[in-house]
Structures are given as structure tokens and as C-alpha cells.
Design a protein around this motif. Structure first.
Motif, PDB file in Angstrom:
ATOM      1  N   UNK A 260       0.822  -1.222   0.000  1.00  0.00           N
ATOM      2  CA  UNK A 260       0.000   0.000   0.000  1.00  0.00           C
ATOM      3  C   UNK A 260       0.851   1.265   0.000  1.00  0.00           C
ATOM      4  N   UNK A 261       2.165   1.087  -0.067  1.00  0.00           N
ATOM      5  CA  UNK A 261       3.065   2.225   0.054  1.00  0.00           C
ATOM      6  C   UNK A 261       3.315   2.865  -1.315  1.00  0.00           C
ATOM      7  N   UNK A 262       2.359   3.694  -1.728  1.00  0.00           N
ATOM      8  CA  UNK A 262       2.480   4.410  -2.989  1.00  0.00           C
ATOM      9  C   UNK A 262       2.571   3.495  -4.213  1.00  0.00           C
ATOM     10  N   UNK A 263       1.937   2.328  -4.125  1.00  0.00           N
ATOM     11  CA  UNK A 263       1.976   1.371  -5.253  1.00  0.00           C
ATOM     12  C   UNK A 263       0.707   1.439  -6.111  1.00  0.00           C
ATOM     13  N   UNK A 264      -0.198   2.348  -5.764  1.00  0.00           N
ATOM     14  CA  UNK A 264      -1.405   2.507  -6.584  1.00  0.00           C
ATOM     15  C   UNK A 264      -2.282   1.269  -6.613  1.00  0.00           C
ATOM     16  N   UNK A 265      -3.091   1.160  -7.669  1.00  0.00           N
ATOM     17  CA  UNK A 265      -4.023   0.030  -7.791  1.00  0.00           C
ATOM     18  C   UNK A 265      -3.277  -1.294  -7.951  1.00  0.00           C
ATOM     19  N   UNK A 266      -2.097  -1.241  -8.581  1.00  0.00           N
ATOM     20  CA  UNK A 266      -1.283  -2.464  -8.735  1.00  0.00           C
ATOM     21  C   UNK A 266      -0.951  -3.051  -7.379  1.00  0.00           C
ATOM     22  N   UNK A 267      -0.544  -2.193  -6.449  1.00  0.00           N
ATOM     23  CA  UNK A 267      -0.220  -2.635  -5.094  1.00  0.00           C
ATOM     24  C   UNK A 267      -1.443  -3.144  -4.359  1.00  0.00           C
ATOM     25  N   UNK A 268      -2.562  -2.429  -4.509  1.00  0.00           N
ATOM     26  CA  UNK A 268      -3.806  -2.853  -3.861  1.00  0.00           C
ATOM     27  C   UNK A 268      -4.241  -4.222  -4.371  1.00  0.00           C
ATOM     28  N   UNK A 295      -1.568   0.288   6.749  1.00  0.00           N
ATOM     29  CA  UNK A 295      -1.714   1.734   6.787  1.00  0.00           C
ATOM     30  C   UNK A 295      -0.729   2.431   5.867  1.00  0.00           C
ATOM     31  N   UNK A 296      -1.002   3.704   5.628  1.00  0.00           N
ATOM     32  CA  UNK A 296      -0.080   4.571   4.898  1.00  0.00           C
ATOM     33  C   UNK A 296       0.079   5.820   5.746  1.00  0.00           C
ATOM     34  N   UNK A 297       1.298   6.074   6.197  1.00  0.00           N
ATOM     35  CA  UNK A 297       1.515   7.140   7.175  1.00  0.00           C
ATOM     36  C   UNK A 297       1.708   8.492   6.496  1.00  0.00           C
ATOM     37  N   UNK A 298       0.859   9.432   6.864  1.00  0.00           N
ATOM     38  CA  UNK A 298       0.923  10.791   6.334  1.00  0.00           C
ATOM     39  C   UNK A 298       1.638  11.684   7.349  1.00  0.00           C
ATOM     40  N   UNK A 299       2.603  12.465   6.862  1.00  0.00           N
ATOM     41  CA  UNK A 299       3.340  13.395   7.727  1.00  0.00           C
ATOM     42  C   UNK A 299       3.440  14.740   7.005  1.00  0.00           C
ATOM     43  N   UNK A 300       4.156  15.686   7.600  1.00  0.00           N
ATOM     44  CA  UNK A 300       4.395  16.973   6.942  1.00  0.00           C
ATOM     45  C   UNK A 300       5.114  16.818   5.614  1.00  0.00           C
ATOM     46  N   UNK A 301       5.942  15.772   5.511  1.00  0.00           N
ATOM     47  CA  UNK A 301       6.740  15.595   4.292  1.00  0.00           C
ATOM     48  C   UNK A 301       6.207  14.472   3.397  1.00  0.00           C
ATOM     49  N   UNK A 304      -0.826  12.838   1.797  1.00  0.00           N
ATOM     50  CA  UNK A 304      -1.850  11.804   1.615  1.00  0.00           C
ATOM     51  C   UNK A 304      -1.934  11.416   0.140  1.00  0.00           C
ATOM     52  N   UNK A 305      -2.367  10.179  -0.124  1.00  0.00           N
ATOM     53  CA  UNK A 305      -2.615   9.698  -1.482  1.00  0.00           C
ATOM     54  C   UNK A 305      -4.118   9.802  -1.732  1.00  0.00           C
ATOM     55  N   UNK A 312      -8.326   2.343  -2.938  1.00  0.00           N
ATOM     56  CA  UNK A 312      -7.230   1.362  -2.910  1.00  0.00           C
ATOM     57  C   UNK A 312      -7.419   0.327  -1.791  1.00  0.00           C
ATOM     58  N   UNK A 313      -7.494   0.792  -0.559  1.00  0.00           N
ATOM     59  CA  UNK A 313      -7.636  -0.135   0.558  1.00  0.00           C
ATOM     60  C   UNK A 313      -8.944  -0.916   0.467  1.00  0.00           C
ATOM     61  N   UNK A 314     -10.020  -0.216   0.168  1.00  0.00           N
ATOM     62  CA  UNK A 314     -11.331  -0.873   0.119  1.00  0.00           C
ATOM     63  C   UNK A 314     -11.361  -1.962  -0.954  1.00  0.00           C
TER      64      UNK A 314
END
Length: 373
Positions: A260-268, A295-301, A304-305, A312-314
Motif C-alpha cells: 500500500x506504500x504508494x503502489x497505486x491500484x497495482x499494489x492494492x 496503513x499509509x503514514x501521512x506526515x508533513x513531508x 496523503x494519497x 485502494x484499501x477498500x
């Protein structure tokens, strides 16, 4: 829809503990039934770890109006060498807080799950292999097995868990059921129980010993046992390579962040195919399948996707008719989050996800601790 042989009267036959308390048996039955229509949404430390330290309600509740369906906790501080069980001791205070949170979750109709970041048996300072010497890494896991130099040490840690789990009681004095997920992510080598530090046989023995000791020696009967590698497997045989056996496992789980780490639908879709392996096995063996951490962790840097939750997750949790009983996000903290509160940029995406047909927060759970009439 495939009919499994599970009934309200034969449930205990499919469980690790034939003598499980009636609430624990009901939890197994209801989790299994829930998976046909919904996936319960959980979060680690939901009641006390908040994005930007904003206290009060869980971040999920701030966003949606409802608490998660699952509360994740950890035995780490409870079994810490510095926990002297005195009121002024920080570790004991954490233990008391975890017990209170567990009781609170149960009273709300939520489900409780525990992992265990057990510190290594030598200095008891870290659970990360990277913090240990080569010699320590080579022998740590073997040493806790029966006959090993640290088996008595390990039993004392289990004694502590047994005493805490046996003290978890609801309003009518009934034992509160928990899910216990020992030695997780063992297919990686970041923890001292990881793949580089124990054989498949040693892993199975340690898992079996843990279950047998809690259930048979300590007489703890309010636990469902979860098995959860990380996401390195791609086949059922691969998944089962360190599996301690159906007699020892109630919940067939996996932790998956990588897909789930920025892999898009392919990753999902990759995540979905891995979850399908679990779902198929759980259907065949009358077990419960779960995504035990993600999970996918959102920070200041790390922004969010878009539509990460609602699309994706659903899709990973629902495509190909899979039956995943629950999923759990890791905890939020001061500088990052896995679940957005009401002020985060992707708040709406999470709210959309949580209100979809196959998603369940606490408000859409049935009574998990009673058999349906």
C-alpha cells in the motif's frame, strides 16, 4: 455464498481452546459470520495516540462520530523488566491504562487485540535485532524454547500476561475476550524472532509452547490466537511455511504496509491476492481471516494519497469475494497519522471508506460477545 459448517452449537470445535469462555466462543462465531458481509476497522492505541497530540476521543471518532470496531494494544510495557507493579512506576501506570482502555473498548462493544513487542532476553532493552550483537541474535530465540537457557525467563513473561488477561473482567464479572498475536512479522528479520534468527521448526515450537502454556498450564480461556507474518508470501505453501497448525491458530492474519506504500491500484491488487490466500484458507478450515496491521503514514513531508482509503484499501479488502473479518491501522502520533482526524486533508476519504457497505466501525457491529438468538 459458500456455506461453512459453523453453527452456534459447534463453534468451540473449530477453536484453539475447547474450553474457551462463552463470550470468547461467541466472539469467534461473530467474527467469522461478520466476514461474510463486513470488515471491522481497528486502530492500535486508538484511545491514547492522537495526531498532533490532540487528546479526547479517538481520531477515528473525531472524524466519523464513531469509535473503531477494534482496539489494538501491546503487552510490551506490561512485561517490561522495569514494571515493578508499584503505583508510582511508569510501566505499571501504562499497564493500568491499557487495562482500563481494554475494559472501555469491551463496554462499548468493540473487539480487543494485543500484539507483543517482547524485548530480547539478555538486556531486555530492545525488540529490534539491529540493537543486538551477532552472538545474541544467533541464540536469543532458541534460548526461550523448552530446555533453553531462557525458557524460565520466558515463562515468567507469560505468567505476567496470564495474570493480566485473567483479570480483564466486564461489568458482570465475565472474562473479556482478547485476540493475541505473538511473534508477528516473523518472515522479516527486523525483530529478534525474525526469519534470520530461527528455523521454521523453532518458530512453530515457540508458538505452540506459548499457546499450550497459557491455555493448559495457566488456565487462560479468554484468548483467540492470531498468526501473522508480514506480506512476503505469494502462495499458500509459502504462507504456511512457519504455521504452527490449525490446533494452535484461530485467526489467519498478515501485516501489509508495503503493497500500500504508494503502489497505486497495482499494489492494492497485490494485497488483495495475498488476502485471498488467507480468505480461501480460512473458508476451508473454518478460521477467521484478518489484515492484522496496515496503513499509509501521512506526515508533513509525506502527503496523503488521493482515495487511498475509499478506493485502494477498500478494493484490496473486498475484490474477488474475499472474506476479511477485520483490519487494523497502526497508531497515530504527534507528527504523523494512519487514520485522519476531522482536520486532516484526507478526512473525507476516510469517512467515505468507513461508511461503505463492507466497512464496519463500532456502530455497525452486531453484539460480538453473545450468540445470535
Amino acid at each position: 455464498m459458500q456455506d461453512d459448517p459453523l453453527t452456534t452449537s459447534n463453534t468451540a470445535n473449530y477453536m484453539v481452546d475447547a474450553n474457551a469462555s462463552k463470550e470468547t466462543v461467541a466472539l469467534f462465531y461473530n467474527l467469522k459470520r461478520l466476514s461474510r458481509t463486513k470488515t471491522a476497522i481497528g486502530q492500535q492505541d486508538a484511545f491514547n495516540s492522537f495526531y498532533q497530540d490532540a487528546g479526547g476521543e479517538s481520531d477515528i471518532k473525531k472524524n466519523t462520530g464513531y469509535d473503531p470496531a477494534i482496539l489494538g494494544s501491546d503487552f510490551m510495557f506490561i512485561t517490561d523488566k522495569n514494571n515493578n507493579e508499584q503505583a508510582d512506576n511508569w510501566f505499571y501506570q501504562q499497564e493500568q491504562k491499557i487495562i482500563a482502555d481494554t475494559k472501555n473498548a469491551y463496554a462499548k462493544g468493540m473487539i480487543n487485540t494485543f500484539c507483543w513487542h517482547l524485548r530480547e532476553p539478555f538486556k531486555e532493552e530492545s525488540f529490534y535485532a539491529a540493537d543486538m550483537s551477532a552472538e545474541e541474535k544467533a541464540v536469543a530465540f532458541k534460548s526461550i524454547l523448552p530446555g533453553g537457557a531462557n525458557n524460565e525467563w520466558y515463562k515468567k513473561k507469560l505468567d505476567k500476561i496470564a495474570s493480566v488477561v485473567s483479570s480483564l473482567k466486564g461489568a458482570n464479572g465475565e472474562l473479556i475476550p482478547i485476540i493475541f498475536r505473538p511473534f508477528h512479522e516473523f518472515d522479516g528479520s527486523w525483530f529478534w524472532w525474525g526469519a534470520d534468527f530461527c528455523t521454521a521448526d523453532e518458530y512453530k515450537k515457540a508458538y505452540q509452547f506459548t499457546v499450550d502454556y497459557l491455555k493448559n498450564v495457566k488456565g487462560v480461556h479468554n484468548i483467540l490466537y492470531a498468526f501473522s507474518p508480514d506480506n512476503s508470501y505469494t502462495t499458500e505453501a509459502n504462507y504456511l511455511s512457519q504455521y504452527p497448525g490449525d490446533k494452535y491458530v484461530d485467526i489467519i492474519g498478515t501485516d501489509n504496509y508495503g503493497d500500500f506504500n504508494n503502489q497505486g491500484q497495482t499494489g492494492a491488487d497485490k494485497a488483495n491476492s495475498k488476502l485471498k490466500i488467507l480468505s480461501d484458507y480460512a473458508k476451508a478450515k473454518v478460521k477467521i481471516a484478518a489484515l492484522t496491521e496496515t496503513g499509509y503514514r501521512v506526515t508533513n513531508t509525506t502527503p496523503a494519497i488521493a482515495n487511498w482509503f475509499s478506493t485502494l484499501l477498500y478494493s484490496a479488502l473486498t475484490k474477488n469475494d474475499i472474506e476479511i473479518s477485520y483490519m487494523m491501522f497502526w497508531n497515530n502520533n504527534t507528527d504523523g497519522y494512519y487514520t485522519p482526524n476531522n482536520t486532516a486533508s484526507n478526512a473525507v476519504d476516510f469517512k467515505t471508506y468507513s461508511s461503505k457497505t463492507r466497512s464496519a466501525l463500532v456502530n455497525s457491529l452486531p453484539k460480538m460477545y453473545e450468540m445470535p438468538k
